[in-house]
Motif scaffolding. Sequence first.
Motif, mmCIF file in Angstrom:
data_model
loop_
_atom_site.group_PDB
_atom_site.id
_atom_site.type_symbol
_atom_site.label_atom_id
_atom_site.label_comp_id
_atom_site.label_asym_id
_atom_site.label_seq_id
_atom_site.Cartn_x
_atom_site.Cartn_y
_atom_site.Cartn_z
ATOM 1 N N ARG A 32 0.849 -1.198 0.000
ATOM 2 C CA ARG A 32 0.000 0.000 0.000
ATOM 3 C C ARG A 32 0.876 1.238 0.000
ATOM 4 N NH1 ARG A 32 -2.348 2.790 4.299
ATOM 5 N NH2 ARG A 32 -1.651 1.130 5.714
ATOM 6 N N VAL A 33 0.682 2.071 -1.007
ATOM 7 C CA VAL A 33 1.394 3.347 -1.079
ATOM 8 C C VAL A 33 0.619 4.362 -0.244
ATOM 9 C CG1 VAL A 33 2.232 5.186 -2.574
ATOM 10 C CG2 VAL A 33 2.267 2.822 -3.385
ATOM 11 N N THR A 34 1.272 4.969 0.722
ATOM 12 C CA THR A 34 0.610 5.961 1.588
ATOM 13 C C THR A 34 0.895 7.394 1.154
ATOM 14 O OG1 THR A 34 2.480 5.852 3.122
ATOM 15 C CG2 THR A 34 0.607 4.392 3.559
ATOM 16 N N SER A 35 1.995 7.583 0.415
ATOM 17 C CA SER A 35 2.294 8.907 -0.142
ATOM 18 C C SER A 35 3.304 8.716 -1.285
ATOM 19 C CB SER A 35 2.875 9.837 0.931
ATOM 20 O OG SER A 35 4.160 9.405 1.340
ATOM 21 N N PRO A 36 3.278 9.604 -2.307
ATOM 22 C CA PRO A 36 2.445 10.806 -2.441
ATOM 23 C C PRO A 36 1.014 10.472 -2.856
ATOM 24 C CG PRO A 36 3.784 10.534 -4.394
ATOM 25 C CD PRO A 36 4.218 9.447 -3.433
ATOM 26 N N GLU A 37 0.141 11.466 -2.795
ATOM 27 C CA GLU A 37 -1.277 11.283 -3.052
ATOM 28 C C GLU A 37 -1.541 10.781 -4.470
ATOM 29 O OE1 GLU A 37 -5.181 11.078 -2.043
ATOM 30 O OE2 GLU A 37 -3.543 11.683 -0.701
ATOM 31 N N VAL A 64 13.491 3.933 -1.984
ATOM 32 C CA VAL A 64 14.656 4.601 -2.560
ATOM 33 C C VAL A 64 15.032 3.890 -3.853
ATOM 34 C CG1 VAL A 64 17.099 5.144 -2.242
ATOM 35 C CG2 VAL A 64 15.512 5.392 -0.333
ATOM 36 N N TYR A 65 15.261 4.673 -4.918
ATOM 37 C CA TYR A 65 15.710 4.128 -6.209
ATOM 38 C C TYR A 65 17.129 4.630 -6.447
ATOM 39 C CZ TYR A 65 15.603 2.989 -11.212
ATOM 40 O OH TYR A 65 15.861 2.472 -12.469
ATOM 41 N N LYS A 156 5.654 -4.028 -13.965
ATOM 42 C CA LYS A 156 6.435 -2.998 -14.650
ATOM 43 C C LYS A 156 5.781 -1.625 -14.547
ATOM 44 C CE LYS A 156 8.322 -1.664 -19.143
ATOM 45 N NZ LYS A 156 8.423 -1.983 -20.584
ATOM 46 N N SER A 157 4.474 -1.536 -14.808
ATOM 47 C CA SER A 157 3.811 -0.233 -14.823
ATOM 48 C C SER A 157 3.826 0.411 -13.432
ATOM 49 C CB SER A 157 2.377 -0.367 -15.332
ATOM 50 O OG SER A 157 1.638 -1.262 -14.514
ATOM 51 N N PHE A 158 3.586 -0.396 -12.403
ATOM 52 C CA PHE A 158 3.616 0.153 -11.042
ATOM 53 C C PHE A 158 5.031 0.577 -10.674
ATOM 54 C CE2 PHE A 158 3.956 -0.831 -6.370
ATOM 55 C CZ PHE A 158 3.367 0.357 -5.955
ATOM 56 N N GLY A 159 6.031 -0.210 -11.086
ATOM 57 C CA GLY A 159 7.418 0.160 -10.832
ATOM 58 C C GLY A 159 7.769 1.491 -11.467
ATOM 59 N N GLU A 160 7.243 1.752 -12.690
ATOM 60 C CA GLU A 160 7.505 3.028 -13.358
ATOM 61 C C GLU A 160 6.894 4.199 -12.591
ATOM 62 O OE1 GLU A 160 9.487 3.544 -15.844
ATOM 63 O OE2 GLU A 160 9.934 1.412 -16.105
ATOM 64 N N LYS A 161 5.705 3.983 -12.015
ATOM 65 C CA LYS A 161 5.066 5.038 -11.222
ATOM 66 C C LYS A 161 5.909 5.391 -9.998
ATOM 67 C CE LYS A 161 0.298 3.915 -12.527
ATOM 68 N NZ LYS A 161 -1.027 3.444 -12.022
ATOM 69 N N LEU A 162 6.461 4.370 -9.348
ATOM 70 C CA LEU A 162 7.310 4.617 -8.190
ATOM 71 C C LEU A 162 8.558 5.412 -8.591
ATOM 72 C CD1 LEU A 162 7.161 1.115 -6.399
ATOM 73 C CD2 LEU A 162 6.014 3.212 -5.671
ATOM 74 N N ASP A 164 8.961 7.401 -11.219
ATOM 75 C CA ASP A 164 8.606 8.764 -11.616
ATOM 76 C C ASP A 164 8.389 9.654 -10.400
ATOM 77 O OD1 ASP A 164 8.769 8.022 -14.249
ATOM 78 O OD2 ASP A 164 6.598 7.727 -14.515
ATOM 79 N N ALA A 165 7.700 9.109 -9.372
ATOM 80 C CA ALA A 165 7.445 9.900 -8.163
ATOM 81 C C ALA A 165 8.748 10.251 -7.465
ATOM 82 C CB ALA A 165 6.518 9.125 -7.220
ATOM 83 N N ILE A 166 9.667 9.305 -7.400
ATOM 84 C CA ILE A 166 10.962 9.563 -6.762
ATOM 85 C C ILE A 166 11.747 10.589 -7.579
ATOM 86 C CG2 ILE A 166 13.175 8.507 -6.134
ATOM 87 C CD1 ILE A 166 11.608 5.902 -5.580
ATOM 88 N N SER A 167 11.678 10.473 -8.918
ATOM 89 C CA SER A 167 12.373 11.417 -9.800
ATOM 90 C C SER A 167 11.839 12.835 -9.646
ATOM 91 C CB SER A 167 12.233 10.962 -11.248
ATOM 92 O OG SER A 167 12.839 11.870 -12.134
ATOM 93 N N ASP A 168 10.529 12.962 -9.335
ATOM 94 C CA ASP A 168 9.910 14.277 -9.146
ATOM 95 C C ASP A 168 10.235 14.881 -7.783
ATOM 96 O OD1 ASP A 168 8.808 14.051 -11.634
ATOM 97 O OD2 ASP A 168 6.844 13.369 -10.926
ATOM 98 N N GLY A 169 10.969 14.155 -6.960
ATOM 99 C CA GLY A 169 11.346 14.667 -5.653
ATOM 100 C C GLY A 169 10.368 14.340 -4.547
ATOM 101 N N ASP A 170 9.372 13.506 -4.847
ATOM 102 C CA ASP A 170 8.405 13.122 -3.814
ATOM 103 C C ASP A 170 8.996 12.082 -2.879
ATOM 104 O OD1 ASP A 170 6.328 14.732 -4.823
ATOM 105 O OD2 ASP A 170 5.825 13.210 -6.331
ATOM 106 N N MET A 171 8.581 12.148 -1.629
ATOM 107 C CA MET A 171 8.927 11.083 -0.679
ATOM 108 C C MET A 171 7.892 9.981 -0.829
ATOM 109 S SD MET A 171 9.425 11.122 3.468
ATOM 110 C CE MET A 171 11.078 11.820 3.369
#
Length: 626
Positions: A32-37, A64-65, A156-162, A164-171
């Motif tokens: 379960r992803v709790t953040s980002p929204e 962490v990636y 794969k698709s869920f991994g890409e979302k993770l 992208d969020a890390i690349s955008d600076g989100d925790m």
Amino acid sequence: MMVLFWRWLFVGLVLLPMSIMGRFVVEKNSLRVTSPEKIRGTHDSAIGNFGIPQYGGSMAGNVVYPKDNKKGCKDFDDFGLSFKSPPGALPTILLLDRGSCFFALKVWNAQKAGASAVLVADDIEEPLITMDTPEEDGSSAKYVENITIPSALVGKSFGEKLKDAISDGDMVNVNLDWREAVPHPDDRVEYELWTNSNDECGVKCDMMMEFVKDFKGAAQILEKGGYTQFTPHYITWYCPHAFTLSKQCKSQCINHGRYCAPDPEQDFSTGYDGKDVVIENLRQLCVFKVANETEKPWVWWDYVTDFQIRCPMKEKKYNKECANAVIRSLGLNIEKIDKCMGDPDADTENPVLKEEQDAQIGKGSRGDVTILPTLVVNNRQYRGKLEKGAVLKAICSGFEETTEPAVCLSNDVETNECLTNNGGCWQDKAANITACKDTFRGRVCECPLVDGVQFKGDGYTTCEASGIGRCKINNGGCWHDARNGRAFSACLDIGGVKCQCPTGFKGDGVKNCEDIDECKEKKACQCPECSCKDTWGSYECSCSGDLLYMKDHDTCISKTGSQGRSAWNAFWLILLGVVMIAGGAFLVYKYRIRQYMDSEIRAIMAQYMPLDSQAEVPNHVNDQRA
């Protein structure tokens, strides 16, 4: 080359039918992803078949990636990277890409770098698969056994979302949850272990034997206590009908090719054959069946561990003679076991092994058993390292909450969450009663049952005693106190708790009851010679001089010697009266007896002679009248 050709031909032909018909089920945990929204939500992840999953628990962490070594195939020290969490921070869950090396090697490198868990992102769009251990070789054997952190594969698709969020600076914070990875419907866990008696198959066989030896004690405690129902199983293959008469099938199979096992040394020309393994597997199944008939199924663990120690292949003792010596030492019936095994040369089905082949096929939520060794808990395949603590966690997670045996709540397996702030549940410190119950999955706040009295409430803020016997628990919430060895309670259990101050006290009965001064209120010691002294909850009266206080009559009487003489005089008068009554009764009795005897004697004498008061009786003998 000919031996090698036959070996691969045999393995390929035997395993092909199983793989075509097989149905492999991936065991999942919830992520379960709790953040980002923007990516918040629940996703599936496939539990790795190595390391130690936290069955029955969960782990919150920060994803962490890495900037370098994204596939984790090299040591992170070479890149100066560390993923060890600072004190007070969330654990680090390292996200890695699939490819280029074994899954287990990725996780091993992440563990050495300080990661608490690993997510591997698939590189193609496909249904989730299970990350398994690599084929045994010298290099992988060194680290596979030492992996202790959990891991899982994500799509794969869920991994890409993770990423992208890390690349955008989100925790990115996620929660890995294994609490529902094993069903837990009731207070008994059913589990089975798919194993093999072969001890020459490399690292996996060594791991299997070590696990059975280490887990034996816990398994027998659970089984003897009736907490679990354990069943051992053994995978068998079959030889295609066209090859049943070949030398290779004959050496690897019994019952004319119906039940086979690979050659232990993977060399048909030397050592033990596959059929030797099948026969010992069958013997171990029959040991379990015979032990189960005597209501001691846990003896199987003794036999298997003793056989491993006393009858290893390396010492050329893997045979019937050595097996029978172990069986005799355990007091099992050899004749029953031999009868159960049947004739391995017969061209017929063996009912025991046929049952094993049927059980190998997946049913319901459980897939086919294709990996050795495999543990199945409540019909759900266990994933992870076969290690005592890890397996015990998985089994304990199969119990319904609050029904776990003590071994599941020991310090080696679980921490007691009720020890810290009472788990946030209701408690009565004075009566040492709490609503906190420690379970394997965590604490629950549930109003307790104490000395037959059930408490009712939400378990968090309130719990109140209900039903008969409530006064036994903390005096039913009423006032109570004890002094100088005397105790009083205002609780009355009369169909419903009533708080009423006891005799000698006054008050609301709940918060207070004050002693009544009976002396001041003129409720006691009213006689002229009496003096009154108030006590806690009662009073004491005394008389002046030689007088004695009679509480029932609220009066004083003399306790001197004259009183004693009066008592003796009364005694003698009573005694004299009793004697006179007895004498009178005797005289009356004697007079009536004498009167009765006189009348009887006179009646008898009248039969023979006239008495003075009677007329003469005529003589009938001399009467001559016609």
